[in-house]
Design an enzyme around this catalytic site. Structure first.
Site, PDB file in Angstrom:
ATOM      1  N   CYS A   1     -19.402 -39.277 -39.773  1.00 30.92           N
ATOM      2  CA  CYS A   1     -20.010 -38.848 -41.045  1.00 30.92           C
ATOM      3  C   CYS A   1     -19.661 -39.780 -42.198  1.00 30.92           C
ATOM      4  CB  CYS A   1     -19.595 -37.428 -41.391  1.00 30.92           C
ATOM      5  SG  CYS A   1     -19.986 -36.246 -40.105  1.00 30.92           S
TER       6      CYS A   1
ATOM      7  N   HIS B   1     -20.289 -35.694 -48.970  1.00 28.09           N
ATOM      8  CA  HIS B   1     -20.795 -35.444 -47.616  1.00 28.09           C
ATOM      9  C   HIS B   1     -21.193 -33.973 -47.506  1.00 28.09           C
ATOM     10  CE1 HIS B   1     -21.398 -35.366 -43.428  1.00 28.09           C
ATOM     11  NE2 HIS B   1     -20.284 -34.734 -43.130  1.00 28.09           N
TER      12      HIS B   1
ATOM     13  N   ASN C   1     -25.494 -30.516 -41.777  1.00 30.71           N
ATOM     14  CA  ASN C   1     -24.708 -31.742 -41.740  1.00 30.71           C
ATOM     15  C   ASN C   1     -25.449 -32.781 -40.888  1.00 30.71           C
ATOM     16  OD1 ASN C   1     -22.848 -33.754 -41.268  1.00 30.71           O
ATOM     17  ND2 ASN C   1     -21.167 -32.393 -40.741  1.00 30.71           N
TER      18      ASN C   1
HETATM   19  C1  LIG Z   1     -16.908 -24.127 -38.705  1.00 28.08           C
HETATM   20  C2  LIG Z   1     -16.579 -23.326 -39.934  1.00 28.08           C
HETATM   21  C3  LIG Z   1     -17.845 -23.040 -40.706  1.00 28.08           C
HETATM   22  C4  LIG Z   1     -15.963 -22.006 -39.509  1.00 28.08           C
HETATM   23  O1  LIG Z   1     -15.605 -21.268 -40.648  1.00 28.08           O
HETATM   24  P1  LIG Z   1     -14.192 -20.562 -40.683  1.00 28.08           P
HETATM   25  O2  LIG Z   1     -14.109 -19.798 -41.936  1.00 28.08           O
HETATM   26  O3  LIG Z   1     -13.153 -21.599 -40.458  1.00 28.08           O
HETATM   27  O4  LIG Z   1     -14.335 -19.579 -39.492  1.00 28.08           O
HETATM   28  P2  LIG Z   1     -13.261 -19.267 -38.345  1.00 28.08           P
HETATM   29  O5  LIG Z   1     -13.000 -20.511 -37.552  1.00 28.08           O
HETATM   30  O6  LIG Z   1     -12.131 -18.583 -39.011  1.00 28.08           O
HETATM   31  O7  LIG Z   1     -14.053 -18.270 -37.458  1.00 28.08           O
HETATM   32  C5  LIG Z   1     -14.098 -16.941 -37.810  1.00 28.08           C
HETATM   33  C6  LIG Z   1     -14.783 -16.149 -36.733  1.00 28.08           C
HETATM   34  O8  LIG Z   1     -16.180 -16.415 -36.772  1.00 28.08           O
HETATM   35  C7  LIG Z   1     -16.645 -16.677 -35.464  1.00 28.08           C
HETATM   36  N1  LIG Z   1     -17.774 -17.576 -35.524  1.00 28.08           N
HETATM   37  C8  LIG Z   1     -17.785 -18.928 -35.389  1.00 28.08           C
HETATM   38  N2  LIG Z   1     -19.038 -19.383 -35.502  1.00 28.08           N
HETATM   39  C9  LIG Z   1     -19.819 -18.301 -35.743  1.00 28.08           C
HETATM   40  C10 LIG Z   1     -21.194 -18.144 -35.965  1.00 28.08           C
HETATM   41  N3  LIG Z   1     -22.040 -19.186 -35.961  1.00 28.08           N
HETATM   42  N4  LIG Z   1     -21.664 -16.909 -36.192  1.00 28.08           N
HETATM   43  C11 LIG Z   1     -20.844 -15.842 -36.208  1.00 28.08           C
HETATM   44  N5  LIG Z   1     -19.535 -15.933 -35.981  1.00 28.08           N
HETATM   45  C12 LIG Z   1     -19.019 -17.156 -35.766  1.00 28.08           C
HETATM   46  C13 LIG Z   1     -15.475 -17.281 -34.760  1.00 28.08           C
HETATM   47  O9  LIG Z   1     -15.619 -17.111 -33.354  1.00 28.08           O
HETATM   48  C14 LIG Z   1     -14.331 -16.463 -35.321  1.00 28.08           C
HETATM   49  O10 LIG Z   1     -14.280 -15.263 -34.629  1.00 28.08           O
HETATM   50  P3  LIG Z   1     -12.869 -14.629 -34.179  1.00 28.08           P
HETATM   51  O11 LIG Z   1     -12.111 -14.426 -35.461  1.00 28.08           O
HETATM   52  O12 LIG Z   1     -13.287 -13.395 -33.498  1.00 28.08           O
HETATM   53  O13 LIG Z   1     -12.273 -15.671 -33.291  1.00 28.08           O
HETATM   54  C15 LIG Z   1     -15.576 -24.062 -40.833  1.00 28.08           C
HETATM   55  O14 LIG Z   1     -14.317 -24.096 -40.214  1.00 28.08           O
HETATM   56  C16 LIG Z   1     -16.009 -25.470 -41.135  1.00 28.08           C
HETATM   57  O15 LIG Z   1     -17.003 -25.691 -41.770  1.00 28.08           O
HETATM   58  N6  LIG Z   1     -15.212 -26.453 -40.721  1.00 28.08           N
HETATM   59  C17 LIG Z   1     -15.485 -27.834 -40.996  1.00 28.08           C
HETATM   60  C18 LIG Z   1     -16.650 -28.280 -40.194  1.00 28.08           C
HETATM   61  C19 LIG Z   1     -17.111 -29.614 -40.605  1.00 28.08           C
HETATM   62  O16 LIG Z   1     -17.323 -29.852 -41.752  1.00 28.08           O
HETATM   63  N7  LIG Z   1     -17.294 -30.495 -39.644  1.00 28.08           N
HETATM   64  C20 LIG Z   1     -17.831 -31.758 -39.844  1.00 28.08           C
HETATM   65  C21 LIG Z   1     -16.912 -32.630 -40.581  1.00 28.08           C
HETATM   66  S1  LIG Z   1     -17.700 -34.100 -40.865  1.00 28.08           S
END
Ligand SMILES: CC(C)(COP(=O)(O)OP(=O)(O)OC[C@H]1O[C@@H](n2cnc3c(N)ncnc32)[C@H](O)[C@@H]1OP(=O)(O)O)[C@@H](O)C(=O)NCCC(=O)NCCS
Length: 341
Positions: free
Chosen positions: A128, A268, A298
């Site tokens: 990215c 980004h 993204n």
């Molecule tokens: C991926 C992301 C959105 C998840 O958000 P989060 O607040 O960290 O969520 P969590 O990891 O705490 O997950 C919470 C719960 O939601 C669930 N969950 C994950 N994806 C889900 C979806 N699409 N729909 C519903 N529930 C979902 C998980 O399984 C978890 O459930 P659990 O508590 O029963 O295990 C976030 O971590 C993120 O954006 N990270 C960075 C990603 C990124 O930018 N990547 C590219 C970098 S260049």
């Protein structure tokens, strides 16, 4: 003293010249995949995706539409704005993690598609962060007077490496491309400075295990879904906020520019919460931040290039404005750049 041999660069006494973005363009595929569409594919909801990421929809390339096609269309738009023809281009750099194939470089395929016969061409892979890496590298050639016109592109068909059964990742990504023509413009400082950084110790936070020399494609690797991207969301999130904040702080410090003088911050476009956290830590006003991830998700290396194009063409940025680009990605990699538009 008579020189021992002719050094073509030394004749300029290495006095650099500035590098500006003379033209910017982007292209996204027609097909829209909404959060409601995803509700039918994996166990998720529009509300979860919207509140956790800010994404409402993303674009998905057609089966017969590849990264090079998206890149070529974005390039043609950037060339139009810069008012140049393909024969003017000296070098093409394509930043991508989804090349048409492992080799040859997608940049070579783009070179052929746009008819830039004179241009050298190569790909770079900084995930990215790729567009800022490409800008910084392209700028070196302009500054050193090696080339007059460099085309840099961020282009991705992430839908090809997305595991559409994994709700943790499939809601986040989309396809698209953005391109910039780099040239010296007497009237502008252009790219004032950029920083690039990396931390390979955290390579396993966001990666695709299969398809390289470590794990070539086999029936087993395909069955184990190793040809799709994998991500530790929470850790990636924390690292993104920290790295983007420090990269942005560093470039502003180098230019002795206070954040309040930046007309538009183009971060980004990975997650709305990451963007807001970075903006807050930098002391930016919400209206300084450009956000379009609700429409595209993204798009990795294409992300800031598409955003910059939209910011320019929607009138958010005018010639002379100071802008700040800041990125983060797999690698880990990160970068920031200050540009006098
Ligand atoms: C991926 C992301 C959105 C998840 O958000 P989060 O607040 O960290 O969520 P969590 O990891 O705490 O997950 C919470 C719960 O939601 C669930 N969950 C994950 N994806 C889900 C979806 N699409 N729909 C519903 N529930 C979902 C998980 O399984 C978890 O459930 P659990 O508590 O029963 O295990 C976030 O971590 C993120 O954006 N990270 C960075 C990603 C990124 O930018 N990547 C590219 C970098 S260049």
């Amino acid at each position: 003293m008579t020189p021992k041999f002719k050094n073509p660069r030394a004749k300029h006494n290495f006095v650099g010249r500035t590098c500006s973005i003379a033209g910017i363009g982007s292209y996204v595929p027609e097909k829209i995949l909404t959060n409601h569409d995803l509700e039918k594919m994996v166990e998720t909801t529009d509300d979860w995706i919207t509140t956790r990421t800010g994404i409402k929809q993303r674009r998905i390339a057609a089966k017969d539409e590849f990264t090079s096609d998206l890149a070529a269309k974005a390039a043609q738009r950037a060339m139009k704005m810069a008012d140049i023809t393909a024969d003017k281009i000296d070098l093409i750099i394509v930043a991508t993690i989804t090349p048409d194939m492992p080799f040859p470089a997608t940049a070579c395929i783009v070179q052929h598609k746009i008819g830039a016969k004179r241009a050298a061409a190569f790909d770079l892979e900084a995930a990215c962060s790729g567009f800022i890496y490409a800008l910084e590298i392209g700028q070196q050639f302009i500054m050193s007077r090696t080339y007059d016109t460099v085309l840099v592109i961020g282009a991705e068909k992430l839908s090809a490496i997305t595991d559409w059964t994994d709700r943790n990742t499939c809601v986040l990504f989309g396809d698209g491309a953005g391109a910039a023509i780099l040239q010296n413009r007497e009237s502008a400082h252009g790219l004032l400075t950029a920083v690039m950084g990396a931390d390979g110790e955290k390579a396993d936070l966001l990666f695709m295990p299969g398809g390289g020399s470590k794990c070539p494609a086999t029936k087993d690797s395909v069955d184990a879904r190793m040809h799709y991207l994998r991500m530790e969301g929470k850790e990636t999130f924390k690292n993104a906020v920290q790295a983007m904040q420090s990269a942005a702080t560093e470039v502003l410090k180098r230019c002795e520019i206070d954040i309040s003088r930046i007309k538009c911050i183009i971060p980004h476009q990975a997650n709305r919460r990451i963007i807001d956290a970075v903006g807050e830590r930098l002391g930016a006003k919400p209206e300084q931040l450009f956000v379009n991830l609700d429409k595209y998700g993204n798009t990795s290396a294409a992300s800031v290039a598409i955003a910059l194009d939209e910011a320019v063409h929607s009138g958010r940025i005018s010639r002379g404005d100071l802008i700040l680009l800041v990125v983060f990605g797999a690698g880990l990699t990160w970068g920031a750049a200050v540009i006098e538009w």
